[in-house]
Design an enzyme around this catalytic site. Structure first.
Site, PDB file in Angstrom:
ATOM      1  N   VAL A  99     103.380  61.139  35.680  1.00 23.79           N
ATOM      2  CA  VAL A  99     103.584  62.222  36.643  1.00 23.79           C
ATOM      3  C   VAL A  99     102.298  63.041  36.792  1.00 23.79           C
ATOM      4  O   VAL A  99     102.299  64.064  37.461  1.00 23.79           O
ATOM      5  CB  VAL A  99     104.750  63.131  36.179  1.00 23.79           C
ATOM      6  CG1 VAL A  99     106.068  62.360  36.138  1.00 23.79           C
ATOM      7  CG2 VAL A  99     104.474  63.758  34.804  1.00 23.79           C
ATOM      8  N   HIS A 115     108.751  58.245  38.142  1.00 24.60           N
ATOM      9  CA  HIS A 115     109.302  59.429  37.457  1.00 24.60           C
ATOM     10  C   HIS A 115     108.876  60.744  38.092  1.00 24.60           C
ATOM     11  O   HIS A 115     108.963  61.788  37.440  1.00 24.60           O
ATOM     12  CB  HIS A 115     108.912  59.388  35.965  1.00 24.60           C
ATOM     13  CG  HIS A 115     109.535  58.231  35.222  1.00 24.60           C
ATOM     14  ND1 HIS A 115     109.040  57.750  34.028  1.00 24.60           N
ATOM     15  CD2 HIS A 115     110.609  57.459  35.515  1.00 24.60           C
ATOM     16  CE1 HIS A 115     109.787  56.729  33.621  1.00 24.60           C
ATOM     17  NE2 HIS A 115     110.738  56.533  34.505  1.00 24.60           N
ATOM     18  N   THR A 184     101.942  51.481  28.096  1.00 28.11           N
ATOM     19  CA  THR A 184     103.327  51.961  28.004  1.00 28.11           C
ATOM     20  C   THR A 184     103.996  51.360  26.784  1.00 28.11           C
ATOM     21  O   THR A 184     103.741  50.202  26.432  1.00 28.11           O
ATOM     22  CB  THR A 184     104.152  51.646  29.272  1.00 28.11           C
ATOM     23  OG1 THR A 184     105.524  52.038  29.056  1.00 28.11           O
ATOM     24  CG2 THR A 184     104.104  50.180  29.663  1.00 28.11           C
TER      25      THR A 184
HETATM   26  C1  BJW Z   1      97.397  53.306  24.867  1.00 24.48           C
HETATM   27  C2  BJW Z   1      96.352  54.158  24.665  1.00 24.48           C
HETATM   28  C3  BJW Z   1      95.153  53.767  25.203  1.00 24.48           C
HETATM   29  C4  BJW Z   1      97.992  55.059  23.728  1.00 24.48           C
HETATM   30  N1  BJW Z   1      95.063  52.634  25.888  1.00 24.48           N
HETATM   31  N2  BJW Z   1      97.310  52.176  25.527  1.00 24.48           N
HETATM   32  C5  BJW Z   1     118.951  50.411  29.392  1.00 24.48           C
HETATM   33  C6  BJW Z   1     118.969  50.266  28.041  1.00 24.48           C
HETATM   34  C7  BJW Z   1     118.909  51.389  27.216  1.00 24.48           C
HETATM   35  C8  BJW Z   1     118.840  52.664  27.725  1.00 24.48           C
HETATM   36  C9  BJW Z   1     118.838  52.810  29.091  1.00 24.48           C
HETATM   37  C10 BJW Z   1     118.881  51.698  29.899  1.00 24.48           C
HETATM   38  N3  BJW Z   1     118.841  52.134  31.189  1.00 24.48           N
HETATM   39  C11 BJW Z   1     118.759  53.470  31.192  1.00 24.48           C
HETATM   40  C12 BJW Z   1     118.742  53.909  29.913  1.00 24.48           C
HETATM   41  C13 BJW Z   1     118.658  55.343  29.490  1.00 24.48           C
HETATM   42  C14 BJW Z   1     117.236  55.893  29.547  1.00 24.48           C
HETATM   43  C15 BJW Z   1     116.338  55.091  28.607  1.00 24.48           C
HETATM   44  O1  BJW Z   1     115.569  54.251  28.993  1.00 24.48           O
HETATM   45  N4  BJW Z   1     116.384  55.397  27.316  1.00 24.48           N
HETATM   46  C16 BJW Z   1     115.522  54.712  26.349  1.00 24.48           C
HETATM   47  C17 BJW Z   1     114.722  55.751  25.565  1.00 24.48           C
HETATM   48  C18 BJW Z   1     116.372  53.827  25.480  1.00 24.48           C
HETATM   49  N5  BJW Z   1     116.713  55.849  30.894  1.00 24.48           N
HETATM   50  C19 BJW Z   1     117.010  56.775  31.776  1.00 24.48           C
HETATM   51  O2  BJW Z   1     117.756  57.698  31.498  1.00 24.48           O
HETATM   52  C20 BJW Z   1     116.414  56.653  33.154  1.00 24.48           C
HETATM   53  N6  BJW Z   1     117.419  56.796  34.130  1.00 24.48           N
HETATM   54  C21 BJW Z   1     118.254  55.804  34.466  1.00 24.48           C
HETATM   55  O3  BJW Z   1     118.107  54.666  34.080  1.00 24.48           O
HETATM   56  O4  BJW Z   1     119.292  56.196  35.292  1.00 24.48           O
HETATM   57  C22 BJW Z   1     120.446  55.360  35.341  1.00 24.48           C
HETATM   58  C23 BJW Z   1     121.164  55.473  34.000  1.00 24.48           C
HETATM   59  C24 BJW Z   1     121.325  56.704  33.403  1.00 24.48           C
HETATM   60  C25 BJW Z   1     121.984  56.802  32.171  1.00 24.48           C
HETATM   61  C26 BJW Z   1     122.438  55.657  31.530  1.00 24.48           C
HETATM   62  C27 BJW Z   1     122.229  54.404  32.137  1.00 24.48           C
HETATM   63  C28 BJW Z   1     121.595  54.315  33.381  1.00 24.48           C
HETATM   64  C29 BJW Z   1     115.425  57.784  33.416  1.00 24.48           C
HETATM   65  C30 BJW Z   1     114.227  57.702  32.537  1.00 24.48           C
HETATM   66  C31 BJW Z   1     113.337  58.911  32.832  1.00 24.48           C
HETATM   67  C32 BJW Z   1     112.167  58.996  31.865  1.00 24.48           C
HETATM   68  N7  BJW Z   1     111.541  60.267  32.034  1.00 24.48           N
HETATM   69  C33 BJW Z   1     110.338  60.554  31.272  1.00 24.48           C
HETATM   70  C34 BJW Z   1     109.928  62.019  31.595  1.00 24.48           C
HETATM   71  C35 BJW Z   1     109.326  62.080  33.012  1.00 24.48           C
HETATM   72  C36 BJW Z   1     108.899  63.458  33.356  1.00 24.48           C
HETATM   73  C37 BJW Z   1     107.813  63.977  32.465  1.00 24.48           C
HETATM   74  O5  BJW Z   1     106.746  63.347  32.337  1.00 24.48           O
HETATM   75  O6  BJW Z   1     108.032  65.028  31.890  1.00 24.48           O
HETATM   76  O7  BJW Z   1     109.301  59.649  31.623  1.00 24.48           O
HETATM   77  S1  BJW Z   1     110.528  60.333  29.500  1.00 24.48           S
HETATM   78  C38 BJW Z   1     108.898  59.685  29.256  1.00 24.48           C
HETATM   79  O8  BJW Z   1     108.967  58.284  28.879  1.00 24.48           O
HETATM   80  C39 BJW Z   1     108.242  59.704  30.642  1.00 24.48           C
HETATM   81  C40 BJW Z   1     107.460  58.436  30.625  1.00 24.48           C
HETATM   82  O9  BJW Z   1     107.136  58.044  31.952  1.00 24.48           O
HETATM   83  C41 BJW Z   1     108.382  57.489  29.925  1.00 24.48           C
HETATM   84  C42 BJW Z   1     107.694  56.283  29.350  1.00 24.48           C
HETATM   85  O10 BJW Z   1     106.782  56.631  28.384  1.00 24.48           O
HETATM   86  P1  BJW Z   1     105.406  55.838  28.275  1.00 24.48           P
HETATM   87  O11 BJW Z   1     104.629  56.047  29.505  1.00 24.48           O
HETATM   88  O12 BJW Z   1     105.665  54.444  27.880  1.00 24.48           O
HETATM   89  O13 BJW Z   1     104.664  56.663  27.123  1.00 24.48           O
HETATM   90  P2  BJW Z   1     104.775  56.488  25.529  1.00 24.48           P
HETATM   91  O14 BJW Z   1     104.213  57.714  24.928  1.00 24.48           O
HETATM   92  O15 BJW Z   1     106.125  56.100  25.114  1.00 24.48           O
HETATM   93  O16 BJW Z   1     103.844  55.254  25.213  1.00 24.48           O
HETATM   94  C43 BJW Z   1     102.451  55.298  25.397  1.00 24.48           C
HETATM   95  C44 BJW Z   1     101.909  53.926  25.095  1.00 24.48           C
HETATM   96  O17 BJW Z   1     100.517  53.948  25.334  1.00 24.48           O
HETATM   97  C45 BJW Z   1     102.104  53.507  23.629  1.00 24.48           C
HETATM   98  O18 BJW Z   1     102.558  52.163  23.589  1.00 24.48           O
HETATM   99  C46 BJW Z   1     100.701  53.608  23.035  1.00 24.48           C
HETATM  100  O19 BJW Z   1     100.455  52.652  22.017  1.00 24.48           O
HETATM  101  C47 BJW Z   1      99.853  53.330  24.242  1.00 24.48           C
HETATM  102  N8  BJW Z   1      98.534  53.908  24.210  1.00 24.48           N
HETATM  103  N9  BJW Z   1      96.805  55.259  23.887  1.00 24.48           N
HETATM  104  C48 BJW Z   1      96.193  51.845  25.984  1.00 24.48           C
HETATM  105  N10 BJW Z   1      94.048  54.547  25.019  1.00 24.48           N
END
Ligand code: BJW
Length: 244
Positions: A99, A115, A184
């Site tokens: 974001v 997101h 990610t």
């Molecule tokens: C490097 C590095 C370098 C470091 N070079 N790499 C199916 C199964 C299970 C659960 C669910 C499912 N479907 C839906 C869900 C529920 C939920 C979910 O996924 N939960 C899981 C935690 C299990 N999903 C949702 O609720 C979503 N909605 C949805 O599906 O609606 C329908 C529904 C609802 C309810 C039930 C079922 C269906 C919505 C998800 C919204 C996520 N929102 C956030 C906040 C956004 C706003 C904000 O920024 O404030 O999005 S949470 C946060 O996580 C943010 C990110 O975009 C997202 C992903 O994180 P990301 O980008 O992967 O970051 P990190 O920190 O996790 O990882 C960083 C990576 O970089 C690491 O691997 C490091 O190693 C690496 N790294 N330095 C390269 N230099």
């Protein structure tokens, strides 16, 4: 690398999916792992509608801090590489979970933001969206002209993603010949399903991360910081992807 599957006349469809790690070397903290805490809170406890309903001021303080942090950061070489890919590849799609707006600031034009954006506010009563780049925010929590609370225009846990955006990302994943998954943790759905969709369609999936993830067993893992490794990978594969 083969040209587009089943059609020798077309260049490969390339999809890039990014997460917080792509911005790490710009100085933007990731959500999980070291540096993933703000005060004593985990992102998972703040990025929810329940947290906002309970304490909008606290949640807004977190977002205000993040906006200030990002405003002081610059896009890095990984963002610039992705922007260059878009400018030269005829079939290219960028999908980001971020974001922060750093892809746009690096020159990416068509960004599927799964997101939402830190730089947009949304009225909790009318749904009106208002662009806002004030850092710091003048009032916390901010209010709409109608008097209702504004919320960050982002997607929290349990909320649905914007339909047209996830549909476009899904279609791109289904059609991808090559998908690059950059920085990610691949644990948040539905974003984490996109590489799985591409793999099922026999796309080449290349992951860029500083550590293995659940996706790594099924993809080619390029281990190291994205700002270092993505430009190197692109320099080595650019001609192939361009059919040169
Ligand atoms: C490097 C590095 C370098 C470091 N070079 N790499 C199916 C199964 C299970 C659960 C669910 C499912 N479907 C839906 C869900 C529920 C939920 C979910 O996924 N939960 C899981 C935690 C299990 N999903 C949702 O609720 C979503 N909605 C949805 O599906 O609606 C329908 C529904 C609802 C309810 C039930 C079922 C269906 C919505 C998800 C919204 C996520 N929102 C956030 C906040 C956004 C706003 C904000 O920024 O404030 O999005 S949470 C946060 O996580 C943010 C990110 O975009 C997202 C992903 O994180 P990301 O980008 O992967 O970051 P990190 O920190 O996790 O990882 C960083 C990576 O970089 C690491 O691997 C490091 O190693 C690496 N790294 N330095 C390269 N230099």
């Amino acid at each position: 690398m083969p040209r587009s599957r089943g059609d020798q006349g077309h260049l490969p469809a390339v999809v890039v999916l990014t997460g917080a790690g792509v911005s790490a070397e710009s100085g933007v903290p990731t959500f999980r792992g070291a540096g993933g805490l703000w005060r004593t809170y985990r992102a998972e406890d703040l990025a929810t509608p329940e947290a906002f309903a309970r304490d909008p001021r606290l949640v807004w303080e977190w977002y205000d801090w993040r906006r200030q942090t990002v405003a002081a950061c610059e896009p890095n070489a990984a963002h610039r590489t992705v922007a260059e890919m878009e400018s030269v590849l005829p079939d290219f799609t960028l999908v980001t979970q971020n974001v922060d707006g750093l892809h746009e600031r690096a020159g990416s034009r068509n960004v599927l933001r799964l997101h939402g954006s830190l730089w947009s506010l949304r009225c909790t009563r009318e749904g009106l969206r208002v662009p806002n780049d004030d850092v710091p925010l003048a009032d916390i929590p901010p209010r709409c002209a109608c008097g209702a609370l504004m919320r960050p225009d982002v997607v929290w846990f349990g909320e649905t993603l914007p339909g047209s955006v996830i549909e476009a990302a899904w279609r791109a994943a289904e059609a991808a010949d090559v998908m690059l998954v950059v920085g990610t943790s691949s644990i948040v759905y539905p974003a984490a399903a996109l590489p799985v969709v591409a793999l099922r369609r026999r796309a080449r999936v290349v992951e860029f991360n500083i550590e293995p993830t659940d996706l790594s067993a099924y993809s080619e893992l390029v281990l190291g910081p994205a700002a270092e490794m993505l430009p190197v990978w692109w320099a080595a594969h650019r001609d192939e992807l361009l059919g040169a």
